[in-house]
Each structure stands twice: as C-alpha cells, then as structure tokens.
Design an enzyme around this catalytic site. Structure first.
Site, short mmCIF file in Angstrom:
data_model
loop_
_atom_site.label_atom_id
_atom_site.label_comp_id
_atom_site.label_asym_id
_atom_site.label_seq_id
_atom_site.Cartn_x
_atom_site.Cartn_y
_atom_site.Cartn_z
N GLU A 199 -5.27 -8.90 1.06
CA GLU A 199 -5.79 -8.65 2.42
C GLU A 199 -7.29 -8.44 2.33
OE1 GLU A 199 -4.09 -5.42 4.78
OE2 GLU A 199 -2.08 -5.93 4.08
N GLU A 255 0.80 -1.23 0.00
CA GLU A 255 0.00 0.00 0.00
C GLU A 255 0.83 1.28 0.00
OE1 GLU A 255 -2.65 -0.20 3.37
OE2 GLU A 255 -3.83 -1.82 2.51
C1 BGC Z 1 -2.59 -2.77 6.37
C2 BGC Z 1 -2.25 -3.48 7.65
C3 BGC Z 1 -3.22 -3.08 8.74
C4 BGC Z 1 -4.62 -3.44 8.29
C5 BGC Z 1 -5.70 -3.20 9.31
C6 BGC Z 1 -4.08 -2.84 6.07
O1 BGC Z 1 -4.46 -1.93 5.13
O2 BGC Z 1 -1.83 -3.31 5.31
O3 BGC Z 1 -0.94 -3.19 7.99
O4 BGC Z 1 -2.92 -3.65 9.96
O5 BGC Z 1 -4.90 -2.65 7.16
O6 BGC Z 1 -5.84 -1.87 9.67
#
Ligand code: BGC
Length: 461
Positions: A364, A164
C-alpha cells in the site's frame, strides 16, 4: 529526465479490502463485524455518518473492469470472515459463490488475486467473547482460514493472514480509536501475541495443505526518525520500532522476540500469557513466502515527555517515546501525515538488511485528499499531486531494487475511492472517483498516468 524502469514481472496493482468496499450487508447471511456494529451504534463517530457505499458485493465486475482498464496485473482484497462464515462454524454457500465469481473474474482478466484473511474486521460474535484477547480466537481463525484455503485455493495466487496487525492493537488497546477502545498495555500485548500465534498456525495449516499458492502477512513498518542523535531520542526511536513492527516481524522472520521488550514486560508486569508450545512454534521459524509493506508516512519521535514510572493504563506513546512535530515537514494536511518519499526506501532497505532480504512488495502506498471536487475540471478530478506522489515514491523503490532489495511489486491504495474506518469518505485515495449519492465512478487524471505506467512498467521522472 531519467527513465525509471521495472522488470516485466513487476507486480503493479492496487489494494483494497472487503469491509471497505463490499457493502451488501443483507446478503449471504452475513453477520456483523466490530465495524458494522460500531457504525450502527455510533454513526456520529464516522465522517458524515457514512457507512461503506461502494457496492462490490453486487458490482464486482465493474471493479475488475476498472482494474483491467488500468492495466493492473494484480489486485488485493480481503475475504470477510463475517460473510464467508457468518457464525464462525458454517460456510455461507452464497458467499462462497460470490468470492469464487469475483476471483474467477479477476483471473479471466489475467489479474493475479491476492486475498487477505482479515483487515481489521473481527466478527462481533468473537469480539463479545473477548476477541483476540482469548486463546479461543486462534482456533476459530485457523478453522476459518482452512475453509478459505480449501474453497478458493485454486483461484488465489497469494494469501495474506492479516493486514497491519499492529493497527487494531494500537487503536483498540493503546488508544481508544477502535473497539474495544481501552488503554491496557497487558491486554494489548496479549492480543498482539495471539495474532502472532494465529498467523503462525494459519501458515502451518496452509503448508500442510500443500497448496500451489504463496502466503505471507502485511505490515506497516513505519520508520521512526529521532529528533536528534542524542541517546534518549535514539532510544525513543528504538522503542517505537519495537512496538510498531519488531514485536511482530522479529518472531516471524527471526523466531524470537526483541529482548528489550521481554525484559520490560517482565519488569513492569505485563508479560502476556504464552504456553511453551507457543514459544516453540515461534522458535521453529515457520516462515513466510511474501511480506507486504504498507507505507504512507514516517514517524518523528523524541524522548518521552512524561517519565515518572511506567503505567499500564496509559498510552505507550508519552511513556516510551513522544511525538515530535518536525518544523520543516512536508505535510499532507488532509491526513496530517508527513510526505517523505525517501522513507519508502528506508522501509525496503530495513527488510533487505535486517530481515534476510525477505521477498517483499509495497502493498500500500497512496495519498488521501479531502474535497477533491475542487480539483475538478472537464468533469474529471485533475489530481496531478497524486501522480507526483506515486512518481516520487517509485523512484526510491527503484533505487532500493537496484541495490539488491528483493522487492517484487508496488500496489497503490487504492483503485476506486473507498470507505476508510472513522474517516469514511473524507479522504479519497482512488484512481477513480466514487460519487456516493449515485454510485457512479469516473477516472481521475491519475488513472490515465497509472495505466500507462502499469502497461509499460516504466516512466520518465
Ligand atoms: C489501511 C487501509 C486504510 C488506509 C488509508 C491503510 O493503512 O490498510 O485500510 O483505508 O490505510 O487510511
């Protein structure tokens, strides 16, 4: 009841990062990252004042065991630059051994290793010299990356240059939530541009080493949803998309910047410093092997509320678009994020239709919930809501794949509750609960569901 089935090679795993899980600050001659420094100087900004409590630096075998018990076939973490090359010049032999053992343990368990080179954790020694505002940062990073490729190239299956990259720019230069915490449009775009060049030079270096593994980058291409179909609201959505992902992804995949951004930058005097060699590098389309897509929530936007001129020292949000609170939104109240499963489909289809169906995966997706203890019974957090969240999103991922999207996997955030930037341990995302006081971990209900899904690669809706 519909059966949702993925192919046998589908990557099912979890993502995490070094700074959020390793701890072990006193080991390997580790130097400080901006986050270590910030927590040390301003602990009150972090929820409950907490620094990372997970202890993967010492207990990596426990993490791998949990990944194995959950039938994951892949796991992403990040190497900490500040651990591996504390002064930016020399490799820490202890850190090299640690990462080699950690990745070997994953391999012994047939878990693919995905390693990211930076997850927001800029070294403090670099930050003090201006960080990625400077061109010097690019060469420092490429040197670090080259050392990492040579040290772990036989163990890592897929590399990612950044996680990101827009986030540290947005939070550090377009609002004040991350360091350096200034609002400065020109500096912000300079950093983003330097990240981009760093990314391309790192990939070029990687290719010159003729490694067997793959390389890519992870982005959060949050889809904007305009309040109405009016021209102004649609333009606001376009500006948000330019800012959020087109300014990074268009140069990487198409070899060019969005024209609208370049014209705006010239008109309003924020054109960043860029050499001819750098523009040529972009135009040469170095390319990536795999694109990671982080998706949590869409963004509702409307035309900017304040519109008198363009001020380089005011947030873009307000000037180019404004937030819009959609009254019917289904919210994750803990994070104040909208839950909209179908938007994960929009994200994937965007890549399929507008970015040459680049090979991609969801890197993610997950839900952060505060005070999960209230859902505890029989000594287990009964997080049925998390199972529902995964299922609802997976249905849309599946639909996109059925329609030809080249999406090869789905990673959740995250396997074990971990530390999250300013939120520290407020919102928990894991399949395993972490008890900070004792370091103990316990499987939540969702772990049971996810391990079955990961084993069979199918579930009933
Ligand atoms: C990030 C993580 C973060 C997660 C939850 C993501 O966008 O890559 O590092 O912990 O969001 O907030």
């Amino acid at each position: 009841m519909k059966n949702i089935k993925f192919n046998k090679d589908f990557l099912i795993g979890a993502a995490t990062s070094g700074p959020q899980t390793e701890s072990g600050f006193d080991l390997d001659k580790k130097s400080e990252s901006v986050w270590d420094f910030w927590h040390k100087t301003n602990p009150e900004l972090f929820f409950d004042g907490l620094a990372p409590q997970n202890n993967v630096r010492k207990n990596f075998k426990d993490l791998v065991r949990m990944a194995k018990d959950t039938n994951l076939n892949s796991l992403r973490t990040s190497i900490q630059w500040t651990r591996f090359m504390p002064d930016g010049k020399n490799i820490s032999q202890e850190a090299l051994e640690f990462y080699r053992e950690y990745f070997s343990e994953l391999k012994r368990n047939n878990i693919k290793v995905m390693a990211c080179l930076m997850h927001f954790d800029v070294p403090m020694w670099l930050h003090e010299k201006g960080g990625f505002e400077t061109k010097e940062s690019i060469e420092h990073f490429v040197l670090y990356a080259e050392n990492a490729f040579k040290s772990f190239g036989d163990l890592v299956d897929t590399w990612f240059v950044f996680n990101e990259p827009i986030v540290p720019v947005e939070m550090g230069y377009f609002n004040t939530l991350h360091l350096p915490g200034i609002i400065d449009v020109k500096k912000g775009y300079q950093v983003l541009f330097n990240y981009l060049i760093t990314c391309l030079k790192t990939i070029k270096k990687f290719k010159s080493l003729e490694m067997k593994s793959e390389i890519g980058v992870i982005v959060n291409i949050t889809p904007p949803i305009p309040r109405t179909q009016s021209k102004e609201d649609q333009e606001a959505a376009e500006w948000f998309a330019i800012f959020q992902y087109k300014s990074f992804l268009d140069p990487i995949i198409h070899g060019e910047f969005p024209q609208k951004l370049l014209e705006h930058a010239v008109k309003h005097n924020y054109m960043w410093e860029a050499s001819q060699e750098e523009w040529d590098l972009i135009a040469s389309k170095v390319g990536i092997d795999l694109l990671g897509l982080n998706y949590y929530s869409p963004k509702r936007v409307q035309k900017p509320i304040k519109q008198n001129g363009f001020d380089l020292f005011k947030p873009l949000e307000e000037q180019l678009w404004s937030n819009y609170t959609y009254p019917g939104a289904r919210m994750n109240v803990h994070r104040n994020w909208e839950i909209l499963p179908e938007a994960i489909y929009t994200v994937i289809k965007n890549v399929q239709n507008n970015y040459n169906n680049q090979k991609m995966f969801i890197s993610e997706n997950g839900i952060g919930v505060a005070k999960e203890q209230v859902f505890k019974s029989d000594n287990r957090i009964q997080d049925a809501y998390r199972i529902e969240f995964f299922k609802e999103h997976l249905v849309w991922v599946h639909k996109a794949i059925q329609e030809g999207a080249n999406c090869i996997g789905y990673h959740i955030w995250t396997l074990v509750d971990n530390w999250s930037w300013l939120n520290a341990y407020k919102n928990r995302y894991g399949l395993y609960e972490l008890e900070c006081a004792t370091g103990e971990t316990r499987a939540k209900l969702s772990q049971e569901w996810f391990s079955k899904f990961a084993l069979k690669k199918e579930f009933d809706e």
